[in-house]
Design an enzyme around this catalytic site. Structure first.
Site, PDB file in Angstrom:
ATOM      1  N   GLU A  34       8.415  63.048 -21.040  1.00 22.60           N
ATOM      2  CA  GLU A  34       9.446  62.449 -20.197  1.00 22.60           C
ATOM      3  C   GLU A  34       9.659  63.427 -19.045  1.00 22.60           C
ATOM      4  OE1 GLU A  34      13.113  61.576 -22.229  1.00 22.60           O
ATOM      5  OE2 GLU A  34      14.058  60.899 -20.374  1.00 22.60           O
ATOM      6  N   ARG A 258       7.037  69.427 -35.348  1.00 22.92           N
ATOM      7  CA  ARG A 258       7.133  70.036 -34.034  1.00 22.92           C
ATOM      8  C   ARG A 258       7.086  71.552 -34.175  1.00 22.92           C
ATOM      9  NH1 ARG A 258      10.894  67.345 -31.180  1.00 22.92           N
ATOM     10  NH2 ARG A 258      11.290  68.986 -29.701  1.00 22.92           N
ATOM     11  N   LYS A 268      14.568  70.657 -23.635  1.00 21.83           N
ATOM     12  CA  LYS A 268      14.614  70.645 -22.175  1.00 21.83           C
ATOM     13  C   LYS A 268      16.058  70.628 -21.691  1.00 21.83           C
ATOM     14  CE  LYS A 268      11.384  67.417 -22.157  1.00 21.83           C
ATOM     15  NZ  LYS A 268      10.665  66.226 -21.709  1.00 21.83           N
TER      16      LYS A 268
END
Ligand code: ATP
Ligand code: MG
Length: 555
Positions: A34, A258, A268
């Site tokens: 994204e 992850r 982020k």
């Protein structure tokens, strides 16, 4: 010698698919960031995996910007993401944007409505939440659930045409309000947002939700293996439901753990806070766990790829120690870094028996003992040298193999010297160390027969240049900053940046370029900072020679 590596679980799945001729043995992956921030080290795990699998199985990997949320996305992020992927050594086969699929996604929504599988909801999100039930109790139907197809088509068209305000209506998939998986209880698939989009401008005021955009985008691109992180496991039911009901290309989702790293943040949103609150210089601050931060600090793509390979692909969440990345980094830098000398905290060493008629002497010094091809450089020597303050002690203890009255050391790539005197200022600070040198002890031609235990680095005073040197420490004081309850500013390490304004460096460093990697002898690995200019050289310490942190913490 290459070690035969066992397959990770995703490779096992792919090899089985190839064996069974699923999709004619074709492998198509994608990396779907994204564009709402810069990539971090966690993303490099996903990049290595997606691009790596495509390469290994002669398939393709797309770069797809998952840009369905108009509010937080910016062109700057798109550009930085492309730069970072390429720097890591990968090239996408196609560059796609989920926003390019807005028409198709809209048509998919209309298809669902026509099949009686989606309806327009008038209730607010709070009211919807109330009807959703709990993991142990079923939800209940909203009155809107029984709307007929015509009415839904009309309302959805009017949503698209901008007749309604944000938050007043949504489109929901009509699945099962009693489903065990809460995500399947008639999830919202479209919402109204009168917000400009970085690519589609004001063309749309309704936007698909992640769950309605991601899987369908995979399908449109005929992604065979859609790899994501574990938190998407509960979304898999919906992913499959959409594909089945829309009768589109059967992409399949697979989840891996992850990457979490100690003393590092990988969100982020939180990294953006560090940037916005000016706790760091920017996204590429060398202390940031972003790919651009690592690049500026001097990490190599090879070391990051090696790190991602070493940690493997896990099915369960775990925490990786940052020292593993540094291990990979040192291993690579040791092979490629040019050896140079710099003195961070200088005191002067005077060679009292150096012949007065010699104004300049040039020695030959190896650029890299690990790489013969790196050759030699010319290293100026003279009667006055800078050495580190810590390499001299007035009252040296027994095992101090450096300089002190009566002690001998080798000056790297030069001569053996013996200290016979020193000078102090009024404050008791050492100002000069006086030595005799042994002319016949020249490195590579040593006939002196003198044995010394220590070697120190130095820079000739007459030839030294000044440089600013930046030393870094970890940005956070706690091992798991992501889990910390405290505010970010309270867990920042106040000593994460230490600037040495006037270090002395050897003249060969004047030709340094941004891509060069250096080992400053005994001090660590360094690179030129992006803000370095000819009149003011700036070097970043990439990493020390040894893992000093691990040692300190064992004591
Ligand atoms: P963040 O919470 O930092 O914004 P994200 O998952 O929302 O992360 P995306 O841009 O959506 O970021 O991620 C792109 C891809 O990278 C996704 O497939 C995601 O699963 C993967 N990814 C993100 N963080 C990690 C991580 N720490 N380890 C491995 N893969 C990751
Ligand atoms: Mg995301």
């Amino acid at each position: 010698m290459s070690e035969e590596k066992s397959l990770n679980f995703i490779e096992e799945i792919i090899e089985k698919d190839i064996e069974n001729n699923v999709h004619n043995g074709w492998v198509q992956t994608r990396f779907p960031p994204e564009p709402n921030g810069y990539l971090h080290i966690g993303h490099s795990k996903s990049i290595c995996l997606n691009f790596g699998l495509a390469k290994k199985y002669y398939g393709k990997c797309n770069l797809r910007f998952d840009d369905t949320n108009p509010e937080k996305e910016e062109v700057e992020y798109v550009e930085s993401i492309k730069e970072d992927i390429q720097w890591l050594g990968f090239q996408w086969d196609n560059e796609f944007y989920a926003s390019d699929y807005f028409d198709k996604l809209y048509d998919f929504a209309v298809t669902l409505i026509k099949k009686g599988l989606a309806y327009v909801e008038d209730a607010s999100s709070e009211e919807m939440a109330k009807l959703k039930g709990t993991p142990t109790a079923p939800g209940s139907d909203s009155p809107c659930r029984s709307r007929n197809v015509e009415e839904n088509l009309d309302l959805f068209t009017r949503m698209k045409n901008g007749e309604y305000a944000d938050g007043t209506r949504v489109l929901r998939a009509k699945i099962d309000m009693a489903h065990d998986n809460m995500i399947m209880r008639d999830p919202v698939i479209y919402r109204i947002k009168h917000t400009e989009h970085h690519r589609t401008g004001n063309a749309w005021c309704i936007y698909p939700m992640y769950d309605f955009a991601h899987g369908q985008s995979d399908s449109i691109e005929e992604i065979t293996h859609s790899i994501c992180t574990l938190e998407f496991i509960p979304h898999r039911d919906l992913y499959n439901w959409c594909i089945e009901k829309l009768e589109i290309f059967p992409s399949r989702q697979y989840e891996f753990a992850r990457l979490n790293m100690s003393y590092t943040l990988m969100s982020k949103r939180k990294l953006l806070t560090l940037v916005n609150e000016k706790f760091v210089e920017g996204w590429d601050d060398p202390r940031m766990p972003t790919i651009s931060g690592f690049r500026r600090r001097g990490y190599t793509p090879e070391s990051i790829r090696e790190f991602c390979d070493k940690i493997g692909v896990a099915k369960r969440d775990n925490m990786i120690d940052t020292s593993l990345l540094d291990f990979c980094l040192r291993d690579h830098l040791n092979q490629i870094a040019l050896r140079r000398m710099a003195v961070l905290d200088p005191i002067k060493l005077v060679i009292t028996n150096y012949p007065a008629h010699i104004t300049e002497e040039f020695l030959e010094a190896e650029n890299n003992p690990e790489d013969i091809e790196a050759g030699y450089r010319s290293l100026p020597f003279g009667n006055e040298l800078w050495i580190e303050r810590t390499d001299f002690m007035e009252d040296a203890p027994k095992k101090y193999f450096r300089l002190g009255p009566g002690l001998q050391v080798r000056l790297k790539s030069a001569y053996i010297v013996e200290c016979h005197d020193f000078k102090k200022d009024e404050a008791g600070q050492i100002t000069e160390v006086h030595c005799r040198y042994f002319p016949e002890s020249k490195s590579g031609h040593d006939t002196s027969g003198i044995k010394v235990k220590g070697t120190i680095h130095w820079v000739s005073c007459a030839h030294a240049k000044d440089a600013e040197i930046r030393l870094y420490d970890r940005l956070f004081t706690v091992e798991n900053p992501a889990a910390s309850e405290e505010e970010l500013k309270d867990i920042l390490n106040p000593d994460s940046l230490h600037i040495i304004p006037n270090a002395k460096i050897e003249p060969a460093l004047l030709n340094a370029s941004r891509t060069d990697k250096f080992q400053f002898l005994r001090l660590g690995y360094f690179c030129l900072d992006k803000n370095s200019v000819v009149d003011k050289l700036i070097f970043n310490r990439t990493v020390g020679l040894k893992d000093s942190w691990a040692k300190e913490n064992k004591q």
